[in-house]
Design a protein around this motif. Structure first.
Motif, PDB file in Angstrom:
ATOM      1  N   ALA A   1      53.232  12.632  58.828  1.00 14.62           N
ATOM      2  CA  ALA A   1      52.609  12.269  57.565  1.00 14.62           C
ATOM      3  C   ALA A   1      53.420  12.739  56.364  1.00 14.62           C
ATOM      4  O   ALA A   1      52.900  12.798  55.259  1.00 14.62           O
ATOM      5  N   GLY A   2      54.675  13.081  56.567  1.00 12.90           N
ATOM      6  CA  GLY A   2      55.496  13.553  55.468  1.00 12.90           C
ATOM      7  C   GLY A   2      55.285  15.029  55.199  1.00 12.90           C
ATOM      8  O   GLY A   2      54.267  15.620  55.575  1.00 12.90           O
TER       9      GLY A   2
ATOM     10  N   THR B   1      56.509  10.067  46.098  1.00 18.38           N
ATOM     11  CA  THR B   1      55.250   9.760  46.781  1.00 18.38           C
ATOM     12  C   THR B   1      55.472   8.748  47.891  1.00 18.38           C
ATOM     13  O   THR B   1      54.952   8.899  49.003  1.00 18.38           O
ATOM     14  N   GLY B   2      56.236   7.703  47.594  1.00 15.13           N
ATOM     15  CA  GLY B   2      56.508   6.677  48.598  1.00 15.13           C
ATOM     16  C   GLY B   2      57.233   7.230  49.807  1.00 15.13           C
ATOM     17  O   GLY B   2      56.917   6.875  50.947  1.00 15.13           O
TER      18      GLY B   2
ATOM     19  N   ALA C   1      54.727   9.397  51.779  1.00 15.61           N
ATOM     20  CA  ALA C   1      53.722   8.555  52.422  1.00 15.61           C
ATOM     21  C   ALA C   1      54.294   7.817  53.624  1.00 15.61           C
ATOM     22  O   ALA C   1      53.562   7.501  54.578  1.00 15.61           O
TER      23      ALA C   1
ATOM     24  N   ASP D   1      49.429  12.974  45.864  1.00 20.35           N
ATOM     25  CA  ASP D   1      49.209  11.526  45.941  1.00 20.35           C
ATOM     26  C   ASP D   1      49.440  10.996  47.360  1.00 20.35           C
ATOM     27  O   ASP D   1      48.767  10.049  47.790  1.00 20.35           O
ATOM     28  N   ALA D   2      50.399  11.585  48.073  1.00 19.22           N
ATOM     29  CA  ALA D   2      50.719  11.119  49.420  1.00 19.22           C
ATOM     30  C   ALA D   2      49.891  11.822  50.499  1.00 19.22           C
ATOM     31  O   ALA D   2      49.968  11.450  51.671  1.00 19.22           O
ATOM     32  N   GLY D   3      49.132  12.864  50.118  1.00 16.67           N
ATOM     33  CA  GLY D   3      48.374  13.624  51.109  1.00 16.67           C
ATOM     34  C   GLY D   3      49.276  14.387  52.051  1.00 16.67           C
ATOM     35  O   GLY D   3      48.965  14.575  53.235  1.00 16.67           O
ATOM     36  N   ALA D   4      50.421  14.872  51.528  1.00 17.21           N
ATOM     37  CA  ALA D   4      51.422  15.553  52.354  1.00 17.21           C
ATOM     38  C   ALA D   4      51.338  17.065  52.158  1.00 17.21           C
ATOM     39  O   ALA D   4      51.150  17.541  51.037  1.00 17.21           O
TER      40      ALA D   4
END
Length: 279
Positions: free
Chosen positions: A90-91, A155-156, A159, A192-195
């Motif tokens: 998940a990063g 973020t990308g 994600a 934002d990415a939930g990392a």
């Protein structure tokens, strides 16, 4: 000064001093040649390495990066719990204090990641194209208006499951004067990415001093001068301390998350027992 381009009070004259034994010119030149050759070899091998499976690629990068640091005459010591070194699903955002150009291969020797670098590096001969091929995320530090786009890029990448490494102090600090605060912009990308965020503490020492100024690359120092200080500094050890990840969503906003990561890096309890030592 802006969020990407803070300044440090450290200067080569006041901060970049070696306390300890010194190598003679001939051994130093040999180390310099070996380190530069291995670095160039790694750059030339970027295209074929990208064709490898991710797990194999990470092993190759770790071994090459460790060899680069060692080839400049610097021992490597890993402390703390590395946990799972495989590519995260998940990063993961790796954040570390910033002392030297050695920090980049030092982090890669343990946690291979897509690096965040200033946009000027893209234009460097040989290293620039290689960095771009290797997935480096470039930021325009002088343009505050570029900040949202840079955060979106981070973020990308997170994600999509990439491990991304950033030095959120935004500038190098020698360690004698503490260090700059962690800027919060990159932490917004993790939210934002939930990392999760993986704090990492970097330090350099010799047998005579906890803080090794020889490794510091600060202020208006030149790369040539810094390289020579490193290869002539006998007994230099680079230490990287891996701290427990900070889970995604554990803090309400980017500033709180940045403060938590910096606190983990700074506090005395971060001095964990060594679990892996490379000579």
């Amino acid at each position: 000064m802006n969020a990407w381009f803070p300044t440090s009070p450290c200067t080569p004259r006041e901060c970049a001093r070696h306390e300890g034994s010194v190598r003679g010119p001939l051994p130093a030149v040999a180390l310099l040649a070996a380190g530069c050759a291995l670095t160039v070899l790694g750059v030339l091998c970027v295209p074929p390495v990208l064709l490898l499976a991710p797990s194999v690629r990470d092993r190759v990068i770790r071994r090459w990066a460790h060899a680069v640091v060692r080839s400049f005459g610097v021992r490597v010591r890993v402390t703390g719990d590395p946990g799972e070194r495989s590519r995260p699903r998940a990063g993961e955002l790796v954040v570390a204090n910033h002392v030297s150009w050695l920090d980049v291969p030092l982090v890669a020797s343990v946690l291979p990641a897509r690096m965040v670098a200033k946009s000027e590096i893209r234009r460097w001969p040989l290293l620039g194209p290689a960095a771009a091929l290797g997935g480096t995320l470039f930021i325009e530090r002088h343009r505050l208006l570029a900040l949202p786009h840079a955060v979106a890029g981070l973020t990308g990448a997170l994600a999509a499951g990439s491990r991304v490494a950033v030095f959120p102090q935004g500038s190098t600090w020698c360690g004698r004067r503490g260090g700059g605060r962690f800027r919060p912009a990159a932490f917004q990308a993790a939210i934002d990415a939930g990392a999760p965020v993986r704090p990492v503490r970097i330090g350099y020492r010799t047998d005579r001093a906890d803080t090794a100024g020889a490794a510091a690359f600060v202020g208006d120092d030149t790369l040539v001068a810094s390289l020579w200080r490193v290869v002539t500094a006998a007994g230099l050890t680079a230490e990287i301390r891996l701290l427990p990840p900070v889970p995604a969503g554990s803090h309400p906003n980017r500033r709180e998350l940045a403060r938590a990561a910096q606190s983990a890096v700074d506090r005395d309890s971060a001095n964990l027992p060594a679990v892996s030592v490379h000579h």
